[in-house]
Design a protein around this motif. Structure first.
Motif, PDB file in Angstrom:
ATOM      1  N   THR A 136      35.287 137.329  67.186  1.00  0.00           N
ATOM      2  CA  THR A 136      34.934 135.360  66.833  1.00  0.00           C
ATOM      3  C   THR A 136      35.385 134.914  67.022  1.00  0.00           C
ATOM      4  OG1 THR A 136      32.195 136.882  66.723  1.00  0.00           O
ATOM      5  CG2 THR A 136      31.960 134.910  67.256  1.00  0.00           C
ATOM      6  N   GLU A 138      34.886 129.957  67.104  1.00  0.00           N
ATOM      7  CA  GLU A 138      33.597 128.729  67.383  1.00  0.00           C
ATOM      8  C   GLU A 138      34.777 127.917  67.295  1.00  0.00           C
ATOM      9  OE1 GLU A 138      30.992 128.557  64.529  1.00  0.00           O
ATOM     10  OE2 GLU A 138      30.167 130.550  64.736  1.00  0.00           O
ATOM     11  N   LEU A 140      34.115 123.655  67.737  1.00  0.00           N
ATOM     12  CA  LEU A 140      32.988 122.861  67.663  1.00  0.00           C
ATOM     13  C   LEU A 140      33.407 121.233  67.816  1.00  0.00           C
ATOM     14  CD1 LEU A 140      32.788 121.148  64.529  1.00  0.00           C
ATOM     15  CD2 LEU A 140      31.827 123.302  63.921  1.00  0.00           C
ATOM     16  N   THR A 165      38.262 124.272  65.651  1.00  0.00           N
ATOM     17  CA  THR A 165      38.564 125.924  65.666  1.00  0.00           C
ATOM     18  C   THR A 165      38.714 127.003  65.400  1.00  0.00           C
ATOM     19  OG1 THR A 165      39.576 124.483  68.760  1.00  0.00           O
ATOM     20  CG2 THR A 165      39.475 127.040  68.158  1.00  0.00           C
ATOM     21  N   SER A 168      35.267 133.181  63.415  1.00  0.00           N
ATOM     22  CA  SER A 168      33.914 133.191  62.100  1.00  0.00           C
ATOM     23  C   SER A 168      33.333 134.269  62.457  1.00  0.00           C
ATOM     24  CB  SER A 168      33.338 132.516  63.270  1.00  0.00           C
ATOM     25  OG  SER A 168      32.756 132.766  64.693  1.00  0.00           O
ATOM     26  N   LEU A 186      28.528 122.965  69.528  1.00  0.00           N
ATOM     27  CA  LEU A 186      28.875 124.277  69.360  1.00  0.00           C
ATOM     28  C   LEU A 186      29.447 125.402  70.203  1.00  0.00           C
ATOM     29  CD1 LEU A 186      30.393 125.930  66.714  1.00  0.00           C
ATOM     30  CD2 LEU A 186      28.041 126.312  66.597  1.00  0.00           C
ATOM     31  N   VAL A 188      30.261 129.193  70.834  1.00  0.00           N
ATOM     32  CA  VAL A 188      31.128 130.614  70.181  1.00  0.00           C
ATOM     33  C   VAL A 188      31.079 131.805  70.979  1.00  0.00           C
ATOM     34  CG1 VAL A 188      29.795 132.269  68.802  1.00  0.00           C
ATOM     35  CG2 VAL A 188      29.485 130.603  68.785  1.00  0.00           C
TER      36      VAL A 188
END
Length: 204
Positions: A136, A138, A140, A165, A168, A186, A188
């Motif tokens: 995973t 992310e 933001l 970046t 996560s 954000l 994901v």
């Protein structure tokens, strides 16, 4: 109109219906889904009955075990046509003690799920997130104020306009250490939802 009842109650009820539909579609018992998701049977029963607003972590475990992705649990199945989420219509999945909010405003279907969030943190608020499924990521960007993002043991200080970046699949958090509100967007990306990766290896 769904605005007649409290938004949180309506969302909890909708999530419960979707979880039960997906579980029944798989032919799974409550116990099987609870075991696959790593949540208690009591929690699962409460979720399906719409009697509890589950944490984002619990929703992620349930959606991944069901193989549908988090967005699928908070909105009804939609055709392939473009879907518009109007201002104020996103799913509020986190509310801070001082009024901050984590709102899921858009998302794609499994197996490669992308979620788009609109976050606000009141002064001093912090949101802790457990490690997500392996792989995973992310992205933001801070829209307003200042944000401290801790990923594992690394801390990152961000100002308005800054972006970050990160992977996560480790514990991480977002915090507003200032006296002014913070807002950030954000995204994901969770690949391979439903492939069973949450129950395999050290990331289970």
């Amino acid at each position: 109109m769904h605005y007649v009842e409290d938004g949180a109650e309506a969302l909890a009820r909708a999530i419960g219906i979707r979880v039960r539909q997906e579980r029944n579609g798989l032919g799974w018992t409550l116990d099987r889904l609870a075991a696959a998701a790593g949540v208690s049977r009591r929690m699962l029963v409460n979720v399906e009955q719409g009697g509890v607003n589950p944490s984002i972590g619990t929703l992620l475990r349930l959606s991944d075990a069901l193989g549908v992705g988090l967005p699928a649990l908070v909105e009804p199945p939609a055709p392939r046509a473009p879907k518009i989420t109007r201002a104020g219509e996103g799913a509020v999945l986190w509310t801070g003690p001082s009024g901050g909010r984590g709102v899921l405003v858009a998302g794609t279907e499994s197996p490669d799920v992308v979620e788009l969030w609109d976050w606000t943190l009141a002064p001093g608020e912090r949101h802790e997130s457990e490690a997500h499924a392996a792989g995973t990521r992310e992205l933001l960007q801070v829209q307003m104020g200042s944000l401290t993002v801790v990923v594992g043991i690394e801390s990152h200080e961000l100002k308005a306009g800054d972006a970050l970046t990160f992977r996560s699949d480790v514990a991480h958090s977002y915090a507003n250490p200032t006296g002014e509100p913070t807002r950030f967007s954000l995204a994901v990306y969770e690949p391979g939802v439903g492939a069973g990766h949450r129950t395999e290896g050290p990331h289970a």
